[in-house]
Scaffold this active site. Structure first.
Site, PDB file in Angstrom:
ATOM      1  N   TYR A 147      13.854  72.495  15.610  1.00  0.00           N
ATOM      2  CA  TYR A 147      14.003  72.245  14.149  1.00  0.00           C
ATOM      3  C   TYR A 147      13.200  73.149  13.212  1.00  0.00           C
ATOM      4  O   TYR A 147      13.443  73.164  12.126  1.00  0.00           O
ATOM      5  CB  TYR A 147      14.251  70.867  13.728  1.00  0.00           C
ATOM      6  CG  TYR A 147      15.441  70.413  13.701  1.00  0.00           C
ATOM      7  CD1 TYR A 147      16.585  70.736  14.503  1.00  0.00           C
ATOM      8  CD2 TYR A 147      15.992  69.162  12.868  1.00  0.00           C
ATOM      9  CE1 TYR A 147      17.844  70.115  14.562  1.00  0.00           C
ATOM     10  CE2 TYR A 147      17.192  68.396  12.797  1.00  0.00           C
ATOM     11  CZ  TYR A 147      17.871  69.192  13.777  1.00  0.00           C
ATOM     12  OH  TYR A 147      19.371  68.627  13.738  1.00  0.00           O
ATOM     13  N   LYS A 217       9.532  66.447  28.409  1.00  0.00           N
ATOM     14  CA  LYS A 217       9.507  67.205  29.303  1.00  0.00           C
ATOM     15  C   LYS A 217       8.181  67.982  29.674  1.00  0.00           C
ATOM     16  O   LYS A 217       7.933  69.150  29.923  1.00  0.00           O
ATOM     17  CB  LYS A 217      10.494  68.201  29.121  1.00  0.00           C
ATOM     18  CG  LYS A 217      11.020  69.292  30.313  1.00  0.00           C
ATOM     19  CD  LYS A 217      12.003  68.392  31.273  1.00  0.00           C
ATOM     20  CE  LYS A 217      12.337  69.142  32.498  1.00  0.00           C
ATOM     21  NZ  LYS A 217      12.695  68.333  33.734  1.00  0.00           N
TER      22      LYS A 217
END
Length: 396
Positions: A147, A217
Protein backbone atom coordinates in the site's frame (compact mmCIF):
# COMPACT_ATOMS: atom_id res chain seq x y z
CA UNK A 1 -22.13 18.30 16.14
CA UNK A 2 -18.78 16.60 15.67
CA UNK A 3 -17.03 13.65 17.24
CA UNK A 4 -13.96 14.81 19.15
CA UNK A 5 -11.06 13.08 20.85
CA UNK A 6 -9.87 14.05 24.31
CA UNK A 7 -6.92 12.02 25.51
CA UNK A 8 -7.78 8.36 25.01
CA UNK A 9 -11.55 8.92 24.76
CA UNK A 10 -13.90 9.82 21.94
CA UNK A 11 -16.46 12.47 22.86
CA UNK A 12 -19.65 11.73 20.92
CA UNK A 13 -22.62 14.15 21.09
CA UNK A 14 -26.15 12.72 21.11
CA UNK A 15 -26.85 14.45 17.78
CA UNK A 16 -23.78 13.71 15.69
CA UNK A 17 -22.89 14.62 12.10
CA UNK A 18 -21.29 11.83 10.05
CA UNK A 19 -19.81 12.62 6.62
CA UNK A 20 -20.37 9.97 3.97
CA UNK A 21 -19.30 9.18 0.42
CA UNK A 22 -22.18 7.61 -1.51
CA UNK A 23 -19.84 5.57 -3.73
CA UNK A 24 -19.77 4.63 -7.39
CA UNK A 25 -21.82 1.93 -9.14
CA UNK A 26 -24.01 0.20 -6.57
CA UNK A 27 -23.04 2.79 -3.95
CA UNK A 28 -26.10 4.84 -4.92
CA UNK A 29 -28.29 1.90 -3.87
CA UNK A 30 -26.62 0.53 -0.75
CA UNK A 31 -25.87 3.87 0.91
CA UNK A 32 -29.47 5.13 1.37
CA UNK A 33 -30.63 1.68 2.48
CA UNK A 34 -27.93 1.39 5.14
CA UNK A 35 -28.57 4.93 6.38
CA UNK A 36 -32.30 4.26 6.81
CA UNK A 37 -31.53 1.10 8.80
CA UNK A 38 -29.03 2.90 11.04
CA UNK A 39 -31.46 5.77 11.62
CA UNK A 40 -34.18 3.32 12.67
CA UNK A 41 -31.83 1.36 14.95
CA UNK A 42 -30.66 4.54 16.69
CA UNK A 43 -34.23 5.79 17.06
CA UNK A 44 -35.37 2.43 18.50
CA UNK A 45 -32.41 2.00 20.84
CA UNK A 46 -32.51 5.50 22.33
CA UNK A 47 -36.17 6.50 21.93
CA UNK A 48 -35.24 9.51 19.80
CA UNK A 49 -32.66 10.89 22.26
CA UNK A 50 -29.81 10.24 19.83
CA UNK A 51 -29.62 10.74 16.07
CA UNK A 52 -27.22 10.93 13.14
CA UNK A 53 -27.18 13.74 10.58
CA UNK A 54 -25.65 12.41 7.36
CA UNK A 55 -23.42 14.91 5.54
CA UNK A 56 -22.60 13.96 1.95
CA UNK A 57 -19.09 14.60 0.67
CA UNK A 58 -17.88 13.75 -2.82
CA UNK A 59 -15.32 11.29 -4.18
CA UNK A 60 -15.03 9.07 -7.24
CA UNK A 61 -17.04 9.44 -10.41
CA UNK A 62 -19.69 11.62 -8.78
CA UNK A 63 -17.00 14.03 -7.59
CA UNK A 64 -15.25 14.07 -10.98
CA UNK A 65 -18.48 14.91 -12.81
CA UNK A 66 -19.31 17.68 -10.35
CA UNK A 67 -15.87 19.20 -9.74
CA UNK A 68 -13.38 17.71 -12.19
CA UNK A 69 -11.55 16.21 -9.22
CA UNK A 70 -11.73 12.56 -8.13
CA UNK A 71 -11.02 13.39 -4.47
CA UNK A 72 -11.71 17.04 -3.61
CA UNK A 73 -9.87 18.68 -0.74
CA UNK A 74 -13.23 19.47 0.86
CA UNK A 75 -13.87 15.74 1.29
CA UNK A 76 -10.57 15.16 3.08
CA UNK A 77 -11.21 18.26 5.21
CA UNK A 78 -14.62 16.91 6.27
CA UNK A 79 -13.15 13.58 7.38
CA UNK A 80 -10.34 15.38 9.23
CA UNK A 81 -12.80 17.67 11.00
CA UNK A 82 -15.48 15.13 11.92
CA UNK A 83 -13.07 12.25 12.72
CA UNK A 84 -15.59 9.50 11.85
CA UNK A 85 -17.11 8.83 8.42
CA UNK A 86 -18.31 6.09 6.09
CA UNK A 87 -18.06 5.38 2.37
CA UNK A 88 -19.48 3.22 -0.36
CA UNK A 89 -17.30 1.51 -3.00
CA UNK A 90 -15.16 3.69 -5.27
CA UNK A 91 -13.89 3.04 -8.78
CA UNK A 92 -10.18 2.18 -9.14
CA UNK A 93 -8.79 1.55 -12.63
CA UNK A 94 -6.47 -1.47 -12.91
CA UNK A 95 -3.02 -1.13 -14.43
CA UNK A 96 -3.11 2.62 -15.14
CA UNK A 97 -5.08 5.78 -14.54
CA UNK A 98 -5.94 7.52 -11.27
CA UNK A 99 -4.45 6.34 -8.02
CA UNK A 100 -6.74 4.24 -5.86
CA UNK A 101 -9.03 6.63 -4.00
CA UNK A 102 -9.32 4.14 -1.16
CA UNK A 103 -5.55 4.08 -0.76
CA UNK A 104 -5.39 7.88 -1.01
CA UNK A 105 -7.89 8.27 1.84
CA UNK A 106 -6.02 5.78 4.04
CA UNK A 107 -2.61 7.28 3.35
CA UNK A 108 -3.67 10.93 3.70
CA UNK A 109 -5.43 10.39 7.04
CA UNK A 110 -2.84 7.80 8.16
CA UNK A 111 -5.54 5.20 8.80
CA UNK A 112 -3.02 2.54 9.69
CA UNK A 113 -5.43 -0.25 10.72
CA UNK A 114 -7.72 -1.98 8.24
CA UNK A 115 -10.12 -3.67 10.65
CA UNK A 116 -12.04 -6.64 9.27
CA UNK A 117 -14.20 -8.67 11.68
CA UNK A 118 -15.41 -11.99 10.25
CA UNK A 119 -18.20 -14.07 11.77
CA UNK A 120 -20.96 -16.38 10.55
CA UNK A 121 -24.64 -15.46 10.66
CA UNK A 122 -27.22 -18.18 11.26
CA UNK A 123 -29.20 -18.87 8.11
CA UNK A 124 -26.37 -17.98 5.71
CA UNK A 125 -25.19 -20.95 3.66
CA UNK A 126 -21.42 -21.48 3.82
CA UNK A 127 -19.13 -23.65 1.67
CA UNK A 128 -17.53 -25.09 4.82
CA UNK A 129 -18.97 -27.66 7.21
CA UNK A 130 -18.79 -25.71 10.49
CA UNK A 131 -18.84 -21.98 9.72
CA UNK A 132 -19.82 -21.16 13.30
CA UNK A 133 -16.19 -21.83 14.27
CA UNK A 134 -15.05 -18.83 12.20
CA UNK A 135 -14.97 -15.78 14.47
CA UNK A 136 -11.92 -13.60 13.93
CA UNK A 137 -10.91 -9.95 13.77
CA UNK A 138 -8.22 -9.03 11.25
CA UNK A 139 -5.85 -6.12 11.94
CA UNK A 140 -4.32 -5.50 8.52
CA UNK A 141 -1.55 -2.88 8.27
CA UNK A 142 -2.85 -0.18 6.00
CA UNK A 143 -0.02 2.20 5.07
CA UNK A 144 3.11 0.12 4.34
CA UNK A 145 3.92 -3.04 2.34
CA UNK A 146 2.25 -2.89 -1.09
CA UNK A 147 0.00 0.00 0.00
CA UNK A 148 3.01 2.30 0.01
CA UNK A 149 2.54 2.22 -3.79
CA UNK A 150 6.27 2.30 -4.67
CA UNK A 151 6.46 0.84 -8.18
CA UNK A 152 8.14 1.45 -11.53
CA UNK A 153 6.55 0.31 -14.77
CA UNK A 154 8.46 -2.03 -17.07
CA UNK A 155 10.41 -0.26 -19.82
CA UNK A 156 10.32 3.22 -18.29
CA UNK A 157 13.43 5.34 -17.65
CA UNK A 158 12.66 5.07 -13.92
CA UNK A 159 12.65 1.27 -14.06
CA UNK A 160 15.96 1.23 -15.92
CA UNK A 161 17.45 3.67 -13.42
CA UNK A 162 16.29 1.53 -10.51
CA UNK A 163 17.73 -1.57 -12.20
CA UNK A 164 21.11 0.12 -12.60
CA UNK A 165 21.04 1.09 -8.93
CA UNK A 166 20.29 -2.48 -7.87
CA UNK A 167 23.08 -3.89 -10.04
CA UNK A 168 25.76 -1.24 -9.71
CA UNK A 169 25.23 0.04 -6.17
CA UNK A 170 23.69 -2.94 -4.36
CA UNK A 171 25.32 -5.82 -6.22
CA UNK A 172 22.02 -7.54 -7.03
CA UNK A 173 22.45 -10.41 -9.52
CA UNK A 174 19.18 -12.32 -9.09
CA UNK A 175 16.96 -10.50 -11.59
CA UNK A 176 16.36 -13.07 -14.31
CA UNK A 177 14.72 -10.97 -17.04
CA UNK A 178 16.15 -7.48 -16.64
CA UNK A 179 14.77 -5.82 -19.76
CA UNK A 180 11.16 -6.83 -19.16
CA UNK A 181 10.91 -6.49 -15.38
CA UNK A 182 8.78 -4.03 -13.47
CA UNK A 183 9.85 -3.26 -9.90
CA UNK A 184 8.19 -2.63 -6.56
CA UNK A 185 9.52 -1.82 -3.11
CA UNK A 186 7.98 -3.21 0.07
CA UNK A 187 8.68 -0.97 3.10
CA UNK A 188 8.01 -2.41 6.57
CA UNK A 189 9.01 -0.34 9.60
CA UNK A 190 9.38 -0.87 13.33
CA UNK A 191 6.99 2.02 14.03
CA UNK A 192 4.36 0.77 11.57
CA UNK A 193 4.56 -2.73 13.00
CA UNK A 194 4.40 -1.61 16.62
CA UNK A 195 1.36 0.62 16.31
CA UNK A 196 -0.56 -2.09 14.46
CA UNK A 197 0.35 -4.88 16.90
CA UNK A 198 -0.30 -2.60 19.88
CA UNK A 199 -3.79 -1.82 18.56
CA UNK A 200 -4.50 -5.52 18.00
CA UNK A 201 -3.41 -6.47 21.53
CA UNK A 202 -5.38 -3.63 23.13
CA UNK A 203 -8.46 -4.66 21.14
CA UNK A 204 -8.09 -8.28 22.26
CA UNK A 205 -7.74 -7.27 25.91
CA UNK A 206 -10.69 -4.83 25.80
CA UNK A 207 -12.92 -7.47 24.22
CA UNK A 208 -11.67 -10.37 26.40
CA UNK A 209 -10.33 -12.32 23.41
CA UNK A 210 -7.70 -14.96 24.16
CA UNK A 211 -4.95 -14.44 21.61
CA UNK A 212 -3.25 -12.32 18.97
CA UNK A 213 -1.61 -14.20 16.09
CA UNK A 214 1.09 -12.52 14.00
CA UNK A 215 0.71 -13.81 10.42
CA UNK A 216 3.76 -13.32 8.19
CA UNK A 217 5.97 -14.78 5.47
CA UNK A 218 9.19 -14.33 7.43
CA UNK A 219 10.65 -17.62 6.26
CA UNK A 220 11.20 -16.05 2.81
CA UNK A 221 11.21 -12.26 3.38
CA UNK A 222 13.38 -12.30 6.47
CA UNK A 223 13.90 -8.56 6.97
CA UNK A 224 10.41 -7.26 6.13
CA UNK A 225 7.93 -9.97 7.08
CA UNK A 226 10.47 -11.48 9.47
CA UNK A 227 10.99 -8.04 10.98
CA UNK A 228 7.24 -7.71 11.47
CA UNK A 229 7.25 -10.93 13.51
CA UNK A 230 10.33 -9.96 15.55
CA UNK A 231 9.18 -6.40 16.27
CA UNK A 232 5.65 -7.57 17.10
CA UNK A 233 6.90 -10.02 19.72
CA UNK A 234 9.28 -7.41 21.15
CA UNK A 235 6.45 -4.87 21.48
CA UNK A 236 4.22 -7.40 23.24
CA UNK A 237 6.96 -8.42 25.70
CA UNK A 238 7.89 -4.80 26.44
CA UNK A 239 4.45 -3.19 26.79
CA UNK A 240 2.20 -6.09 27.82
CA UNK A 241 4.49 -8.15 30.06
CA UNK A 242 2.00 -8.10 32.96
CA UNK A 243 -0.94 -9.26 30.82
CA UNK A 244 1.21 -12.00 29.28
CA UNK A 245 2.43 -13.25 32.64
CA UNK A 246 -1.11 -13.30 34.04
CA UNK A 247 -2.41 -15.28 31.05
CA UNK A 248 -4.77 -12.52 29.94
CA UNK A 249 -3.42 -12.68 26.41
CA UNK A 250 -1.37 -15.11 24.32
CA UNK A 251 0.84 -13.89 21.47
CA UNK A 252 1.83 -16.38 18.78
CA UNK A 253 2.73 -16.41 15.11
CA UNK A 254 2.22 -18.52 11.99
CA UNK A 255 3.50 -18.49 8.41
CA UNK A 256 0.88 -17.01 6.06
CA UNK A 257 0.39 -20.06 3.81
CA UNK A 258 0.07 -22.36 6.83
CA UNK A 259 -2.41 -19.94 8.34
CA UNK A 260 -4.64 -20.07 5.25
CA UNK A 261 -4.71 -23.86 5.56
CA UNK A 262 -5.36 -23.71 9.31
CA UNK A 263 -8.34 -21.37 8.88
CA UNK A 264 -10.07 -24.19 7.01
CA UNK A 265 -8.97 -26.98 9.35
CA UNK A 266 -9.00 -25.37 12.81
CA UNK A 267 -10.46 -21.85 12.60
CA UNK A 268 -11.50 -21.94 16.27
CA UNK A 269 -7.82 -21.61 17.26
CA UNK A 270 -7.70 -17.97 16.17
CA UNK A 271 -9.36 -14.79 17.45
CA UNK A 272 -7.37 -11.62 16.64
CA UNK A 273 -4.99 -11.58 13.67
CA UNK A 274 -2.27 -8.95 13.09
CA UNK A 275 -0.65 -8.99 9.68
CA UNK A 276 0.88 -6.94 6.88
CA UNK A 277 -1.10 -5.53 4.01
CA UNK A 278 -0.92 -8.10 1.24
CA UNK A 279 -1.36 -11.06 3.61
CA UNK A 280 -4.33 -9.30 5.18
CA UNK A 281 -5.94 -8.77 1.80
CA UNK A 282 -5.90 -12.49 1.01
CA UNK A 283 -6.79 -13.59 4.53
CA UNK A 284 -9.78 -11.31 5.02
CA UNK A 285 -11.32 -12.25 1.67
CA UNK A 286 -10.83 -15.99 2.24
CA UNK A 287 -12.41 -15.77 5.69
CA UNK A 288 -15.31 -13.77 4.24
CA UNK A 289 -15.90 -16.52 1.66
CA UNK A 290 -15.97 -19.10 4.45
CA UNK A 291 -18.94 -17.39 6.14
CA UNK A 292 -20.94 -16.53 3.03
CA UNK A 293 -18.97 -14.10 0.88
CA UNK A 294 -17.57 -10.60 0.74
CA UNK A 295 -21.13 -9.29 0.36
CA UNK A 296 -21.56 -9.63 4.13
CA UNK A 297 -18.01 -8.61 5.11
CA UNK A 298 -17.68 -5.24 6.85
CA UNK A 299 -14.54 -3.15 7.18
CA UNK A 300 -13.04 -0.02 8.68
CA UNK A 301 -9.87 2.04 8.36
CA UNK A 302 -8.81 3.48 11.70
CA UNK A 303 -6.11 5.56 13.35
CA UNK A 304 -6.54 4.75 17.04
CA UNK A 305 -4.13 7.54 18.01
CA UNK A 306 -5.92 10.44 16.30
CA UNK A 307 -9.39 8.89 16.44
CA UNK A 308 -9.95 9.16 12.68
CA UNK A 309 -11.96 6.30 11.21
CA UNK A 310 -13.63 5.64 7.85
CA UNK A 311 -15.97 2.65 7.65
CA UNK A 312 -16.62 1.13 4.23
CA UNK A 313 -18.22 -1.49 2.06
CA UNK A 314 -15.49 -4.03 1.35
CA UNK A 315 -16.75 -5.03 -2.10
CA UNK A 316 -16.41 -3.22 -5.41
CA UNK A 317 -18.71 -0.99 -7.43
CA UNK A 318 -20.33 -3.93 -9.32
CA UNK A 319 -21.29 -1.90 -12.42
CA UNK A 320 -22.84 -4.99 -14.04
CA UNK A 321 -25.74 -4.93 -11.55
CA UNK A 322 -25.81 -1.23 -10.65
CA UNK A 323 -29.27 0.31 -10.78
CA UNK A 324 -31.06 -3.05 -10.88
CA UNK A 325 -32.10 -3.28 -7.20
CA UNK A 326 -30.08 -6.52 -6.89
CA UNK A 327 -27.02 -5.63 -4.83
CA UNK A 328 -26.58 -6.96 -1.30
CA UNK A 329 -26.23 -3.97 1.08
CA UNK A 330 -25.10 -6.14 4.02
CA UNK A 331 -21.42 -5.18 3.85
CA UNK A 332 -22.19 -1.48 4.24
CA UNK A 333 -24.90 -2.18 6.84
CA UNK A 334 -22.46 -4.19 8.95
CA UNK A 335 -19.79 -1.53 8.45
CA UNK A 336 -22.37 0.90 9.82
CA UNK A 337 -22.73 -1.44 12.80
CA UNK A 338 -18.97 -1.12 13.32
CA UNK A 339 -19.37 2.67 13.14
CA UNK A 340 -22.04 2.57 15.84
CA UNK A 341 -19.79 0.41 18.02
CA UNK A 342 -16.90 2.83 17.49
CA UNK A 343 -19.15 5.70 18.65
CA UNK A 344 -20.03 3.67 21.76
CA UNK A 345 -23.64 3.21 20.61
CA UNK A 346 -23.56 -0.55 21.13
CA UNK A 347 -27.29 -0.92 21.77
CA UNK A 348 -28.14 0.34 18.27
CA UNK A 349 -25.38 -1.81 16.79
CA UNK A 350 -26.68 -4.95 18.51
CA UNK A 351 -30.27 -4.30 17.40
CA UNK A 352 -29.13 -4.03 13.77
CA UNK A 353 -27.10 -7.24 13.91
CA UNK A 354 -29.97 -9.09 15.58
CA UNK A 355 -32.47 -7.92 12.94
CA UNK A 356 -30.16 -9.00 10.11
CA UNK A 357 -29.64 -12.45 11.59
CA UNK A 358 -33.40 -12.88 12.07
CA UNK A 359 -33.88 -12.07 8.40
CA UNK A 360 -31.24 -14.59 7.32
CA UNK A 361 -32.75 -17.32 9.53
CA UNK A 362 -36.09 -16.67 7.80
CA UNK A 363 -34.44 -16.94 4.39
CA UNK A 364 -34.97 -13.23 3.75
CA UNK A 365 -31.95 -11.98 1.81
CA UNK A 366 -30.85 -10.59 -1.52
CA UNK A 367 -30.52 -13.12 -4.33
CA UNK A 368 -26.78 -13.74 -3.89
CA UNK A 369 -27.50 -15.30 -0.48
CA UNK A 370 -31.14 -16.39 -0.77
CA UNK A 371 -30.52 -18.66 -3.77
CA UNK A 372 -28.47 -21.00 -1.55
CA UNK A 373 -30.86 -20.99 1.43
CA UNK A 374 -33.31 -23.93 1.68
CA UNK A 375 -36.03 -21.45 2.67
CA UNK A 376 -34.66 -18.61 0.59
CA UNK A 377 -36.91 -15.69 -0.28
CA UNK A 378 -34.97 -13.49 -2.75
CA UNK A 379 -35.45 -9.79 -2.08
CA UNK A 380 -34.35 -6.66 -3.87
CA UNK A 381 -31.94 -4.23 -2.23
CA UNK A 382 -34.73 -1.87 -1.16
CA UNK A 383 -37.02 -4.69 -0.01
CA UNK A 384 -34.25 -6.26 2.07
CA UNK A 385 -33.69 -2.92 3.76
CA UNK A 386 -37.42 -2.54 4.46
CA UNK A 387 -37.45 -6.04 5.99
CA UNK A 388 -34.67 -5.08 8.44
CA UNK A 389 -36.45 -1.84 9.33
CA UNK A 390 -39.70 -3.71 10.07
CA UNK A 391 -37.85 -6.03 12.41
CA UNK A 392 -36.27 -3.07 14.18
CA UNK A 393 -39.69 -1.46 14.67
CA UNK A 394 -40.91 -4.63 16.37
CA UNK A 395 -38.17 -4.39 19.01
CA UNK A 396 -39.43 -3.37 22.46
Amino acid sequence: MKVQKQGEKLIVPDQVTIPFIEGDGVGAEITPVSQKIVNEAVKTAYQGKRSIEWKEVLAGEKAFKATGNWLPDETLDAFREHLVGIKGPLTTPIGEGIRSLNVALRQTLDLYVCLRPVRWFKGVVSPIKEPQKVDMVIFRENTEDIYAGIEWQQGTPEARKFLRFLKDEMGVTKIRFEDTSAFGVKPVSIEGTERLVRSAIEYALENHLPSVTLVHKGNIMKYTEGGFKKWGYALAEREFAKELSEGKIIINDVIADAFLQNTLLTPEKYSVIATLNLNGDYISDQLAAMVGGIGIAPGANINYLSGHAIFEATHGTAPDIAGQNKVNPSSLILSSVMLLEYLGWKEAADLTTKAMEEAFINGEATTDLARFMPNGKPLGTIEFGETIIKKLRLEP
